[in-house]
Design an enzyme around this catalytic site. Structure first.
Site, PDB file in Angstrom:
ATOM      1  CB  THR A 201     -21.556 -16.200  14.529  1.00 49.16           C
ATOM      2  OG1 THR A 201     -20.199 -16.298  14.943  1.00 49.16           O
ATOM      3  CG2 THR A 201     -21.698 -15.052  13.552  1.00 49.16           C
TER       4      THR A 201
ATOM      5  CG  LEU B 295     -23.857 -18.015  10.284  1.00 46.68           C
ATOM      6  CD1 LEU B 295     -24.951 -17.056  10.729  1.00 46.68           C
ATOM      7  CD2 LEU B 295     -22.701 -17.241   9.663  1.00 46.68           C
ATOM      8  CG  ASP B 296     -18.002 -20.066  14.435  1.00 47.55           C
ATOM      9  OD1 ASP B 296     -17.909 -21.071  13.725  1.00 47.55           O
ATOM     10  OD2 ASP B 296     -17.055 -19.295  14.677  1.00 47.55           O
ATOM     11  CG  MET B 297     -23.730 -22.457  19.432  1.00 44.58           C
ATOM     12  SD  MET B 297     -23.354 -23.505  20.838  1.00 44.58           S
ATOM     13  CE  MET B 297     -22.281 -22.438  21.781  1.00 44.58           C
TER      14      MET B 297
END
Length: 552
Positions: free
Chosen positions: A403, A399-401
């Site tokens: 998110t 996951l994106d940092m």
């Protein structure tokens, strides 16, 4: 000085202790005040005519523009601000309201302009030669002749093959009917026929080759004229490029100067030094002004590829500006990079499920999935510390940092391999929930916008139909309240920043996710959460579904 504009500072805002870190910042109130003054000027000015795409009645090309402000203090302790634009504005480098460029390529009768005129003349000469009817006809004639030549050679070879087959058949018959002496006499005739056909093929090749050589020589002489002009153009162009790079001299606060070649150590990206931030700092250092803070904002319609929102603040670009500003701010006290500050010490990873094969966790927002170059604290490092005996790569997906949400972790190599296959074959179902800063008109739908990285401003992504990778998202609106849309996203593909770009882009939902510092506006967090994850257990093959509500 004329380029300095008054900054009233009516609220008596205290000056910041350090200068703005230009690649990740919240605009200082003084920079916001300066930006609002500039924006009001842009709304009302008649100094220039430029279609920013804000007037629906205009039919000429829309070109949004990045503008910047730099709050400065003079030697007399007077506060003011400078304004700049990136690139050109209304096809000019100089406007009274704005600071000048680092180097003016458009200046009439300059050395650059003179050499550029020579290059234009060479381009016209090359274009004229390449489009001469004699040259085109000769190329077409050569192509046609080569095709005819190949056909004649092929026809002759096929004829010889048929004749040889007939002779071979005749030899067999003659050998049965004739005496050895008579056969030798007849066979000699057949051999002579074969030799005659070979001579015909050889003569045909020699004749054709002579004609081909003549045409090719004519073409070669003509092409040499073109190639000589192109070589001359290349020499002048390379010299002019080097000259140009040397003219872009950037100062820091100590008046130490470096040119583009010295800064990049190689040929810099196109238009390096033409952005607003370097222009602003250069003017300040040239005139002994003390930089206080700065901000850049987009004005006008968004470009078709990138996500740019009208009147919204943006950081300086990384590919072109980071090396330049690194030098220009080397003698200035600058805010720390917020992205390198470890704020995760008190954050805990929530464990939702665990067995011998997998772990399912809820990743907190603003927390890395895997270690970064500078910040090492991440889901992976935490789990490796907690499970030192596990040799599996563990991380199956990311996951994106910024998110938050569900991640499945593999505790063995077999589990990792089987889970990865499920992701690759799109057997894993994911649902994200997000808050959008706008009202979405269509309550459900599909977004197909191919994405690629912005090479000039990583990690931003661009919509690109030529080189982008297919990116598909399904969505369903859950509710709309007070101008904010709560929405479910179902990503079919898993491209970098896919949901963020599909939400923010004008061809997508045109409503950035709240708190999106790349494609929208910063907030306390990115309001995007992976709330549902469905997959098959890598060992038992049982379908598993996990749901974790967001904290918003």
């Amino acid at each position: 000085m004329y380029k300095i504009h008054p900054l009233p500072n009516k609220k008596k805002i205290a000056l910041p202790e350090k200068f703005t870190f230009p690649f990740y910042y919240d605009p200082h109130p003084l920079a916001i005040e300066a930006s609002e003054i500039l924006q009001n000027y842009l709304k009302t000015t008649t100094d220039f005519d430029h279609n920013f795409g804000l007037d629906n009645n205009r039919k000429d090309i829309e070109i949004g523009k990045m503008f910047g402000v730099l709050v400065v203090k003079t030697k007399e302790n007077t506060l003011g601000f400078l304004a700049a634009f990136s690139g050109k504005l209304a096809n000019k480098n100089h406007w009274d309201y704005f600071v000048p460029p680092i180097f003016d390529m458009l200046k009439k009768d300059s050395y650059f302009h003179q050499k550029e005129e020579i290059l234009n003349d060479l381009n016209n000469s090359i274009n004229t030669l390449e489009n001469q009817s004699y040259f085109i006809d000769l190329q077409n004639y050569l192509t046609k002749y080569q095709l005819d030549y190949q056909k004649k050679i092929t026809d002759q070879k096929q004829k010889m093959k048929r004749q040889k087959s007939q002779r071979d058949m005749l030899r067999r018959k003659l050998k049965e009917k004739l005496s050895p002496e008579e056969f030798e006499n007849e066979n000699a005739i057949l051999i002579n026929e074969s030799l005659a056909e070979k001579r015909t093929l050889r003569d045909l090749k020699e004749k054709q080759n002579l004609t081909l050589k003549k045409i090719e020589n004519q073409l070669s002489e003509y092409k040499k004229k073109i190639e000589d002009l192109k070589c001359k153009r290349k020499r002048i162009s390379n010299h002019l490029q080097t000259y140009l790079f040397q003219q872009y001299q950037f100062l820091n606060q100590d008046k130490k100067s470096k040119n583009l070649l010295a800064i990049f150590g190689k040929n810099p990206p196109a238009a390096a030094g033409e952005c607003a931030a370097p222009k602003l700092l250069q003017y300040a250092f040239l005139h002994d002004l003390l930089p206080i803070c700065m901000a850049e904002f987009w004005w006008g319609a968004s470009p078709k590829s990138a996500v740019r929102k009208h009147a919204q603040y943006y950081p300086a670009c990384t590919q072109k500006c980071q090396p330049i500003l690194g030098h220009m701010l080397s003698a200035t006290l600058v805010d720390d990079n917020p992205l390198l500050i470890d704020t995760n010490k008190d954050k805990e990873i929530e464990f939702l499920y665990e067995d011998d094969a997998i772990i399912v966790i809820n990743k907190p927002e603003n927390f890395l999935s895997v270690p970064g170059i500078q910040v090492k604290d991440s889901v992976q490092t935490r789990l490796q510390q907690q499970y030192p005996h596990i040799s599996s790569p563990m991380i199956v997906h990311r996951l994106d940092m910024q998110t938050s949400g569900l991640m499945v972790i593999a505790k063995s190599k077999i589990a990792h391999e089987k889970l990865q296959k499920q992701f690759l074959k799109k057997k894993v179902k994911k649902r994200y929930v997000a808050l959008l800063g706008g009202e979405v008109n269509k309550y459900s739908g599909e977004i197909n916008l191919p994405l690629r990285v912005d090479l000039e401003d990583r990690p931003r992504q661009l919509v690109c139909y030529q080189y982008g990778k297919n990116a598909k998202t399904l969505y369903q609106v859950e509710s709309i309240s007070n101008g904010i849309t709560r929405i479910f996203f179902y990503p079919i593909t898993g491209r970098t920043h896919q949901l963020r770009v599909h939400a923010a882009h004008s061809l997508g939902l045109d409503s950035p996710i709240l708190g999106d510092d790349l494609y929208g506006q910063k907030a306390s967090r990115l309001f995007l959460h992976a709330e549902c994850l469905e997959f098959f257990h890598p060992i038992s093959n049982k379908k598993l579904t996990f749901i974790k509500d967001p904290n918003f």
